[in-house]
Design an enzyme around this catalytic site. Structure first.
Site, PDB file in Angstrom:
ATOM      1  N   CYS A 110     114.743   0.356  57.443  1.00  0.00           N
ATOM      2  CA  CYS A 110     115.391  -0.171  58.645  1.00  0.00           C
ATOM      3  C   CYS A 110     115.980  -1.496  58.224  1.00  0.00           C
ATOM      4  CB  CYS A 110     114.408  -0.376  59.804  1.00  0.00           C
ATOM      5  SG  CYS A 110     115.250  -1.104  61.220  1.00  0.00           S
ATOM      6  N   CYS A 113     115.529  -4.358  61.175  1.00  0.00           N
ATOM      7  CA  CYS A 113     114.211  -4.912  61.502  1.00  0.00           C
ATOM      8  C   CYS A 113     113.137  -4.055  60.837  1.00  0.00           C
ATOM      9  CB  CYS A 113     114.020  -5.013  63.009  1.00  0.00           C
ATOM     10  SG  CYS A 113     114.560  -3.577  63.939  1.00  0.00           S
ATOM     11  N   SER A 114     112.403  -3.293  61.596  1.00  0.00           N
ATOM     12  CA  SER A 114     111.310  -2.534  60.976  1.00  0.00           C
ATOM     13  C   SER A 114     111.054  -1.216  61.700  1.00  0.00           C
ATOM     14  CB  SER A 114     110.043  -3.385  60.973  1.00  0.00           C
ATOM     15  OG  SER A 114     109.746  -3.780  62.300  1.00  0.00           O
ATOM     16  N   CYS A 115     112.100  -0.579  62.199  1.00  0.00           N
ATOM     17  CA  CYS A 115     111.920   0.707  62.888  1.00  0.00           C
ATOM     18  C   CYS A 115     111.287   1.704  61.920  1.00  0.00           C
ATOM     19  CB  CYS A 115     113.262   1.233  63.385  1.00  0.00           C
ATOM     20  SG  CYS A 115     114.045   0.104  64.550  1.00  0.00           S
TER      21      CYS A 115
HETATM   22 FE    FE Z   1     114.145  -1.654  63.060  1.00  0.00          FE
END
Ligand code: FE
Length: 210
Positions: A110, A113-115
């Protein structure tokens, strides 16, 4: 990873890491102000610690390896295939399964961000959220794979999938050779978290004790 790869940034008088201390402080403040109910928080944490984790994804991959109809359904619409199979806990929308083949290796990131596909892999590893991983895997996936000790044949194309809040990816690694006739349960033990992110491969049967 060795036992010494953990964060040493904490006071050695404490059992808790800096992050744990910050989380605890935040939880205390929110609870005192009445914004959150600690029993609900405990239930959410327990859910992610015990019920949701890479073992869920591993079972899905093992099913895809052994059941051609499920594999086809998974690649067509992963959320639907999982939820309609009746074998797994229901998962959220927009899960996309991407299958590794000799021609194409898939890696998930991602960049924003951090999906991450929490439903099937649990909590993301720390490196998944790190800026170097997020930027380097897009520009030079092979060098990132080398850091993870994954080397692919020259002819294999590497495709990087950028997750979003809407779309989460699950890599279906290649089924290791020498596993003909294996049960789904035995196969699932070969499917690591990293192999479902694409930064690893499924374990060789010789690597796991039978
Ligand atoms: Fe994300």
């Amino acid at each position: 990873m060795s036992a010494h790869d953990h964060d040493h940034d904490h006071d050695h008088g404490s059992e808790l890491s800096e992050v744990q201390l910050r989380v605890r402080a935040l939880e205390t403040v929110l609870t005192e102000k009445g914004y959150v109910d600690p029993t609900v928080l405990d239930r959410i944490v327990e859910h992610f610690e015990t019920r949701v984790g890479p073992h869920v994804g591993a079972r899905i991959v093992a099913r895809a390896w052994t059941d051609p109809a499920f594999r086809a359904a998974l690649l067509a619409d992963a959320t639907r295939a999982v939820n309609e199979s009746g074998s797994f806990e229901p998962i959220g929308d927009h899960l996309v399964a991407v299958e590794n083949t000799p021609e194409q290796h898939n890696v998930v990131v991602c960049t924003l961000c951090s999906c991450y596909p929490w439903d099937v892999l649990g909590l993301p590893p720390v490196w998944y959220k790190s800026a170097p991983y997020r930027s380097r895997v897009v520009m030079d996936p092979r060098s990132v794979l080398a850091d993870f000790r994954v080397s692919l044949p020259e002819g294999t194309r590497v495709r990087v999938w950028d997750s979003t809040a809407e779309t989460r990816y699950l890599v279906v690694p290649e089924r290791p050779a020498g596993t003909d006739g294996w049960s789904e349960e035995r196969l699932a033990a070969l499917v690591t978290r990293d192999s479902m992110i694409g930064t690893g491969l499924a374990l060789d049967p010789a690597e796991v004790s039978s």
